[in-house]
Design a protein around this motif. Structure first.
Motif, PDB file in Angstrom:
ATOM      1  N   VAL A 128     -31.161  45.454  32.686  1.00 56.42           N
ATOM      2  CA  VAL A 128     -31.820  44.871  33.856  1.00 56.42           C
ATOM      3  C   VAL A 128     -32.914  45.806  34.374  1.00 56.42           C
ATOM      4  CG1 VAL A 128     -30.183  45.836  35.538  1.00 56.42           C
ATOM      5  CG2 VAL A 128     -31.392  43.726  36.078  1.00 56.42           C
ATOM      6  N   VAL A 129     -32.758  47.114  34.150  1.00 53.23           N
ATOM      7  CA  VAL A 129     -33.763  48.086  34.587  1.00 53.23           C
ATOM      8  C   VAL A 129     -35.098  47.856  33.870  1.00 53.23           C
ATOM      9  CG1 VAL A 129     -34.350  50.557  34.562  1.00 53.23           C
ATOM     10  CG2 VAL A 129     -32.085  49.822  35.300  1.00 53.23           C
ATOM     11  N   GLY A 130     -35.044  47.375  32.646  1.00 62.62           N
ATOM     12  CA  GLY A 130     -36.264  47.082  31.914  1.00 62.62           C
ATOM     13  C   GLY A 130     -37.028  45.904  32.472  1.00 62.62           C
ATOM     14  N   LEU A 131     -36.371  45.085  33.270  1.00 59.97           N
ATOM     15  CA  LEU A 131     -36.991  43.912  33.878  1.00 59.97           C
ATOM     16  C   LEU A 131     -37.370  44.173  35.334  1.00 59.97           C
ATOM     17  CD1 LEU A 131     -34.503  41.218  32.487  1.00 59.97           C
ATOM     18  CD2 LEU A 131     -36.593  42.073  31.413  1.00 59.97           C
ATOM     19  N   ALA A 169     -29.584  41.758  28.301  1.00 55.39           N
ATOM     20  CA  ALA A 169     -29.973  42.713  29.343  1.00 55.39           C
ATOM     21  C   ALA A 169     -28.831  42.869  30.345  1.00 55.39           C
ATOM     22  CB  ALA A 169     -31.244  42.241  30.047  1.00 55.39           C
ATOM     23  N   PRO A 170     -27.923  43.818  30.107  1.00 53.45           N
ATOM     24  CA  PRO A 170     -26.824  44.022  31.050  1.00 53.45           C
ATOM     25  C   PRO A 170     -27.320  44.613  32.375  1.00 53.45           C
ATOM     26  CG  PRO A 170     -26.351  45.011  28.898  1.00 53.45           C
ATOM     27  CD  PRO A 170     -27.811  44.692  28.936  1.00 53.45           C
ATOM     28  N   THR A 207     -21.304  37.833  25.153  1.00 53.83           N
ATOM     29  CA  THR A 207     -22.653  37.263  25.047  1.00 53.83           C
ATOM     30  C   THR A 207     -23.312  37.672  23.737  1.00 53.83           C
ATOM     31  OG1 THR A 207     -22.862  37.319  27.447  1.00 53.83           O
ATOM     32  CG2 THR A 207     -24.892  37.105  26.196  1.00 53.83           C
ATOM     33  N   VAL A 208     -23.141  38.926  23.360  1.00 54.54           N
ATOM     34  CA  VAL A 208     -23.683  39.410  22.088  1.00 54.54           C
ATOM     35  C   VAL A 208     -23.060  38.654  20.924  1.00 54.54           C
ATOM     36  CG1 VAL A 208     -23.789  41.412  20.543  1.00 54.54           C
ATOM     37  CG2 VAL A 208     -24.211  41.705  22.996  1.00 54.54           C
ATOM     38  N   ARG A 209     -21.766  38.469  21.003  1.00 50.46           N
ATOM     39  CA  ARG A 209     -21.052  37.755  19.937  1.00 50.46           C
ATOM     40  C   ARG A 209     -21.555  36.314  19.821  1.00 50.46           C
ATOM     41  NH1 ARG A 209     -19.271  35.763  16.234  1.00 50.46           N
ATOM     42  NH2 ARG A 209     -17.199  35.662  15.329  1.00 50.46           N
ATOM     43  N   PHE A 210     -21.768  35.640  20.946  1.00 57.86           N
ATOM     44  CA  PHE A 210     -22.282  34.269  20.913  1.00 57.86           C
ATOM     45  C   PHE A 210     -23.658  34.213  20.252  1.00 57.86           C
ATOM     46  CE2 PHE A 210     -25.165  31.234  23.009  1.00 57.86           C
ATOM     47  CZ  PHE A 210     -24.657  30.061  22.450  1.00 57.86           C
ATOM     48  N   ALA A 222     -34.927  35.085  22.933  1.00 58.45           N
ATOM     49  CA  ALA A 222     -34.406  34.925  24.295  1.00 58.45           C
ATOM     50  C   ALA A 222     -33.998  36.270  24.880  1.00 58.45           C
ATOM     51  CB  ALA A 222     -33.199  33.985  24.307  1.00 58.45           C
ATOM     52  N   VAL A 223     -34.092  36.368  26.197  1.00 55.92           N
ATOM     53  CA  VAL A 223     -33.576  37.519  26.932  1.00 55.92           C
ATOM     54  C   VAL A 223     -32.478  36.996  27.847  1.00 55.92           C
ATOM     55  CG1 VAL A 223     -34.096  39.401  28.524  1.00 55.92           C
ATOM     56  CG2 VAL A 223     -35.823  38.656  26.869  1.00 55.92           C
ATOM     57  N   ILE A 224     -31.243  37.373  27.550  1.00 58.03           N
ATOM     58  CA  ILE A 224     -30.084  36.855  28.281  1.00 58.03           C
ATOM     59  C   ILE A 224     -29.567  37.931  29.230  1.00 58.03           C
ATOM     60  CG2 ILE A 224     -27.818  35.775  28.114  1.00 58.03           C
ATOM     61  CD1 ILE A 224     -30.033  34.193  26.715  1.00 58.03           C
TER      62      ILE A 224
END
Length: 234
Positions: A128-131, A169-170, A207-210, A222-224
């Protein structure tokens, strides 16, 4: 059907949770680690992703022992927080060298076999810091924002070969790093999160697994966010 999965930085925190999620689903999982003890139950390969030769040797070992990498999770990263005027050039370049250039090395090497197979899944762990940006983290934020442009370029470049590339993006996750914060710092963070709690590493892993599954075959570039709403609108 089990796949050959590689998780970089898979010996602790989010990376370890991701490795467990794939193993529990029946995949063959390799993890890279730079220091500390290797995690049990996986093909653990010591590798500094800032060293191109170590990256090459790691892939050769993984390919020998569990086959070409079909799913790459680029999770390894570092931070060297400092306010801009106190941040040395080494503070800045070392973080980019690991988080961004190191990811480039891993993805480039993995994509070689994926292109031949005409299939593959790539997931990059941003933040999230990257956003949002974060005071004292210009180097870290720049590296994590760079992953978004990198992934979206790869999505366009590799998509015709059946390879997807996405970003997770955690936000703030309950790991050793955040547990080291004092009560005042933890409280201040939680006030910014609409859900009012930290994420569990397993929530990021899910989420990564999905995104690595057949159900996500039509999701790429996508950015999730997995951030409890912290980065809404970014």
């Amino acid at each position: 059907m089990s796949r050959s999965v590689l998780v970089t930085g898979g010996n602790r925190g989010i990376g370890l949770a991701i490795a467990h999620a794939f193993a529990e689903a029946g995949d063959n999982v390799a993890v890279t680690y730079r220091s500390g003890d290797p995690p049990a139950g996986f093909l653990a390969v010591k590798c500094d992703i800032t060293d191109a030769e170590q990256v090459e040797q790691a892939f050769k070992e993984i390919e020998e022992k569990q086959g070409p990498v079909e799913v790459l999770i680029a999770n390894a990263g570092v931070n060297r927080d400092q306010l801009l005027l106190r941040m040395s050039e080494e503070d800045f370049t070392s973080v980019l060298e690991t988080n961004l250039t190191g990811t480039f090395r891993m993805v480039k090497r993995a994509s070689r076999q994926m292109l031949r197979a005409r299939k593959g899944r790539i997931v990059l762990l941003s933040s999230v810091v990257g956003l949002l940006g974060s005071a004292g983290q210009a180097n870290y934020a720049a590296s994590k924002a760079g992953l978004v442009g990198f992934a979206r370029s790869l999505a366009r470049e590799l998509g015709s070969r059946g390879i997807t590339c996405n970003v997770v993006a955690p936000g703030f996750v309950d790991t050793d790093m955040t547990r080291a914060l004092n009560d005042e710092q933890r409280s201040g963070i939680l006030q910014q999160v609409p859900l009012g709690r930290y994420a569990e590493p397993e929530e990021v892993a899910a989420t990564v697994r999905f995104l690595s599954s057949e159900e996500a075959a039509y999701i790429t570039g996508a950015v999730i966010p997995v951030d409890g709403g912290l980065g809404m609108g970014h």
